[in-house]
Design an enzyme around this catalytic site. Structure first.
Site, PDB file in Angstrom:
ATOM      1  N   TRP A   1      44.325  -1.100 -35.400  1.00 28.58           N
ATOM      2  CA  TRP A   1      44.140  -2.477 -35.548  1.00 28.58           C
ATOM      3  C   TRP A   1      44.827  -3.289 -34.573  1.00 28.58           C
ATOM      4  O   TRP A   1      45.969  -3.195 -33.822  1.00 28.58           O
ATOM      5  CB  TRP A   1      45.120  -2.912 -36.827  1.00 28.58           C
ATOM      6  CG  TRP A   1      45.165  -4.248 -37.265  1.00 28.58           C
ATOM      7  CD1 TRP A   1      43.994  -5.191 -37.830  1.00 28.58           C
ATOM      8  CD2 TRP A   1      46.129  -5.497 -36.868  1.00 28.58           C
ATOM      9  NE1 TRP A   1      44.500  -6.401 -38.192  1.00 28.58           N
ATOM     10  CE2 TRP A   1      45.729  -6.535 -37.599  1.00 28.58           C
ATOM     11  CE3 TRP A   1      47.422  -5.387 -36.508  1.00 28.58           C
ATOM     12  CZ2 TRP A   1      46.464  -7.827 -37.522  1.00 28.58           C
ATOM     13  CZ3 TRP A   1      48.194  -6.559 -36.161  1.00 28.58           C
ATOM     14  CH2 TRP A   1      47.684  -7.629 -36.724  1.00 28.58           C
TER      15      TRP A   1
ATOM     16  N   SER B   1      45.110   5.439 -36.882  1.00 26.24           N
ATOM     17  CA  SER B   1      45.504   4.214 -37.854  1.00 26.24           C
ATOM     18  C   SER B   1      44.044   3.675 -38.523  1.00 26.24           C
ATOM     19  O   SER B   1      43.396   4.235 -39.157  1.00 26.24           O
ATOM     20  CB  SER B   1      46.314   3.247 -36.853  1.00 26.24           C
ATOM     21  OG  SER B   1      47.004   2.415 -37.835  1.00 26.24           O
ATOM     22  N   LEU B   2      43.852   2.398 -38.232  1.00 27.97           N
ATOM     23  CA  LEU B   2      42.586   1.773 -38.847  1.00 27.97           C
ATOM     24  C   LEU B   2      41.443   2.537 -38.334  1.00 27.97           C
ATOM     25  O   LEU B   2      40.699   2.715 -39.277  1.00 27.97           O
ATOM     26  CB  LEU B   2      42.500   0.075 -38.472  1.00 27.97           C
ATOM     27  CG  LEU B   2      41.211  -0.518 -38.678  1.00 27.97           C
ATOM     28  CD1 LEU B   2      40.934  -0.757 -40.117  1.00 27.97           C
ATOM     29  CD2 LEU B   2      41.268  -2.089 -38.143  1.00 27.97           C
TER      30      LEU B   2
ATOM     31  N   PHE C   1      53.850  -6.198 -35.350  1.00 31.99           N
ATOM     32  CA  PHE C   1      53.159  -4.924 -35.831  1.00 31.99           C
ATOM     33  C   PHE C   1      53.291  -3.606 -34.655  1.00 31.99           C
ATOM     34  O   PHE C   1      53.532  -2.529 -35.092  1.00 31.99           O
ATOM     35  CB  PHE C   1      51.797  -5.299 -36.116  1.00 31.99           C
ATOM     36  CG  PHE C   1      50.968  -4.281 -37.035  1.00 31.99           C
ATOM     37  CD1 PHE C   1      51.298  -4.264 -38.312  1.00 31.99           C
ATOM     38  CD2 PHE C   1      50.081  -3.523 -36.486  1.00 31.99           C
ATOM     39  CE1 PHE C   1      50.536  -3.535 -39.254  1.00 31.99           C
ATOM     40  CE2 PHE C   1      49.234  -2.465 -37.233  1.00 31.99           C
ATOM     41  CZ  PHE C   1      49.618  -2.670 -38.693  1.00 31.99           C
ATOM     42  N   LEU C   2      53.062  -4.077 -33.559  1.00 33.46           N
ATOM     43  CA  LEU C   2      53.269  -3.057 -32.457  1.00 33.46           C
ATOM     44  C   LEU C   2      54.583  -2.569 -32.542  1.00 33.46           C
ATOM     45  O   LEU C   2      54.826  -1.161 -32.096  1.00 33.46           O
ATOM     46  CB  LEU C   2      52.863  -3.649 -31.193  1.00 33.46           C
ATOM     47  CG  LEU C   2      51.369  -4.322 -30.938  1.00 33.46           C
ATOM     48  CD1 LEU C   2      51.154  -4.593 -29.537  1.00 33.46           C
ATOM     49  CD2 LEU C   2      50.396  -3.111 -31.418  1.00 33.46           C
ATOM     50  N   ALA C   3      55.671  -3.173 -32.564  1.00 31.84           N
ATOM     51  CA  ALA C   3      57.115  -2.780 -32.426  1.00 31.84           C
ATOM     52  C   ALA C   3      57.348  -2.022 -33.342  1.00 31.84           C
ATOM     53  O   ALA C   3      57.903  -0.741 -33.405  1.00 31.84           O
ATOM     54  CB  ALA C   3      57.913  -3.916 -32.517  1.00 31.84           C
ATOM     55  N   LEU C   4      56.758  -2.326 -34.827  1.00 32.06           N
ATOM     56  CA  LEU C   4      56.830  -1.295 -35.951  1.00 32.06           C
ATOM     57  C   LEU C   4      56.167   0.122 -35.670  1.00 32.06           C
ATOM     58  O   LEU C   4      56.923   1.140 -36.250  1.00 32.06           O
ATOM     59  CB  LEU C   4      55.844  -1.733 -37.103  1.00 32.06           C
ATOM     60  CG  LEU C   4      56.400  -2.586 -37.918  1.00 32.06           C
ATOM     61  CD1 LEU C   4      55.544  -3.136 -39.220  1.00 32.06           C
ATOM     62  CD2 LEU C   4      57.670  -2.152 -38.797  1.00 32.06           C
TER      63      LEU C   4
ATOM     64  N   ASP D   1      56.757   8.101 -38.277  1.00 34.97           N
ATOM     65  CA  ASP D   1      56.012   6.930 -38.461  1.00 34.97           C
ATOM     66  C   ASP D   1      56.381   6.004 -39.584  1.00 34.97           C
ATOM     67  O   ASP D   1      56.772   6.376 -40.731  1.00 34.97           O
ATOM     68  CB  ASP D   1      54.806   7.527 -38.867  1.00 34.97           C
ATOM     69  CG  ASP D   1      53.435   6.505 -38.821  1.00 34.97           C
ATOM     70  OD1 ASP D   1      53.916   5.291 -38.945  1.00 34.97           O
ATOM     71  OD2 ASP D   1      52.342   7.033 -38.540  1.00 34.97           O
TER      72      ASP D   1
ATOM     73  N   HIS E   1      54.209   6.158 -34.741  1.00 39.01           N
ATOM     74  CA  HIS E   1      52.771   5.945 -35.034  1.00 39.01           C
ATOM     75  C   HIS E   1      51.620   6.173 -33.916  1.00 39.01           C
ATOM     76  O   HIS E   1      50.544   6.043 -34.067  1.00 39.01           O
ATOM     77  CB  HIS E   1      52.693   4.267 -35.513  1.00 39.01           C
ATOM     78  CG  HIS E   1      51.373   4.211 -36.147  1.00 39.01           C
ATOM     79  ND1 HIS E   1      51.166   4.712 -37.579  1.00 39.01           N
ATOM     80  CD2 HIS E   1      50.448   3.167 -36.105  1.00 39.01           C
ATOM     81  CE1 HIS E   1      49.833   4.192 -38.038  1.00 39.01           C
ATOM     82  NE2 HIS E   1      49.470   3.284 -36.955  1.00 39.01           N
TER      83      HIS E   1
END
Length: 256
Positions: free
Chosen positions: A22, A82-83, A143-146, A207, A235
């Site tokens: 994503w 991921s997505l 979202f990327l940092a997560l 993750d 992730h």
């Protein structure tokens, strides 16, 4: 008909299609594309509405899978991160004759937490959707940092992901929203019990988006599949552990 951006590299006797996650685009694979294209005919794809695949709006998972399939080789190993793992899984379900093997990376058949199922809390996904309309660049960056949190190389991995996003125009808000809607609503746990091609699932122990608790649950639900957990990855194991990641795919190639 809009075309999807598609790049082919290498001349291996097995085709390998890579589908990103994503908010991102195919540039995310640059850390491994040289190595993989020496073993495979490698296909790098920007999912509809992402990266250079412009002119698409929000899509359902089924429509996204069909759009990607239109430009795909007759038969390939499909790898989705991921997505992208949901898109690859959908293709394996609807067109099994075109999938030599299915590989999902840091992906879940059901990203959203449900009763007795670990995942992302639905209100977190809804929060991301809400924030997209306020400040979507910052939302994507959060979202990327997560995705890299907790790894030894977290900072540099996050930078690599951010560079990938910023290298190309940002996706439209409705495309990003549509992707989050897929993550929020899709559940392929039961359908994927029926796939018969080789099925490899790769995870990161650290993750924060796909909890490692799902791994034994899916081992039980899908006994025909194989799982592997990268002990120090989050992730994006292909960014933090590129050599080990590529070795696993080359080993899979020997078996298809």
């Amino acid at each position: 008909m809009n075309n999807i951006w598609w790049q082919t590299k290498g001349q291996g006797n097995v085709h390998l299609v890579l589908l990103h996650g994503w908010g991102l685009n195919a540039e995310v694979w640059r850390c491994i594309d040289e190595e993989l294209s020496s073993h495979f005919t490698l296909h790098l794809v920007d999912l509809p509405g992402f990266g250079r695949s412009r002119g698409f709006g929000a899509m359902s998972l089924a429509d996204m899978a069909e759009a990607v399939l239109r430009q795909a080789p007759d038969k390939a190993i499909w790898l989705g991160w991921s997505l992208g793992g949901l898109v690859a899984s959908q293709i394996a379900l609807t067109h099994p004759e075109r999938v030599q093997a299915l590989v999902t990376v840091a992906s879940s058949p059901c990203f959203s937490a449900r009763d007795e199922w670990p995942g992302i809390k639905p209100d977190v996904l809804a929060g991301f959707q809400q924030q997209l309309s306020d400040d979507f660049q910052r939302t994507v960056e959060r979202f990327l940092a997560l995705q890299t949190m907790g790894t030894e190389t977290a900072r540099q991995d996050a930078r690599a992901l951010k560079k990938t996003v910023l290298a190309l125009p940002m996706p439209e808000v409705d495309v990003l929203n549509g992707g989050l809607e897929i993550l929020k609503t899709v559940d392929l746990r039961q359908p994927l019990q029926n796939v018969s091609m080789p099925f490899l699932r790769l995870y990161g122990y650290l993750d924060g988006l796909v909890p490692r608790k799902v791994v034994p649950m899916l081992d039980k639900l899908w006994p025909h599949s194989e799982s592997y957990i990268f002990a120090k990855a989050a992730h994006a194991p292909f960014i933090s552990h590129p050599a080990e990641f590529c070795r696993m795919l080359v080993a899979l190639k020997q078996r298809v």
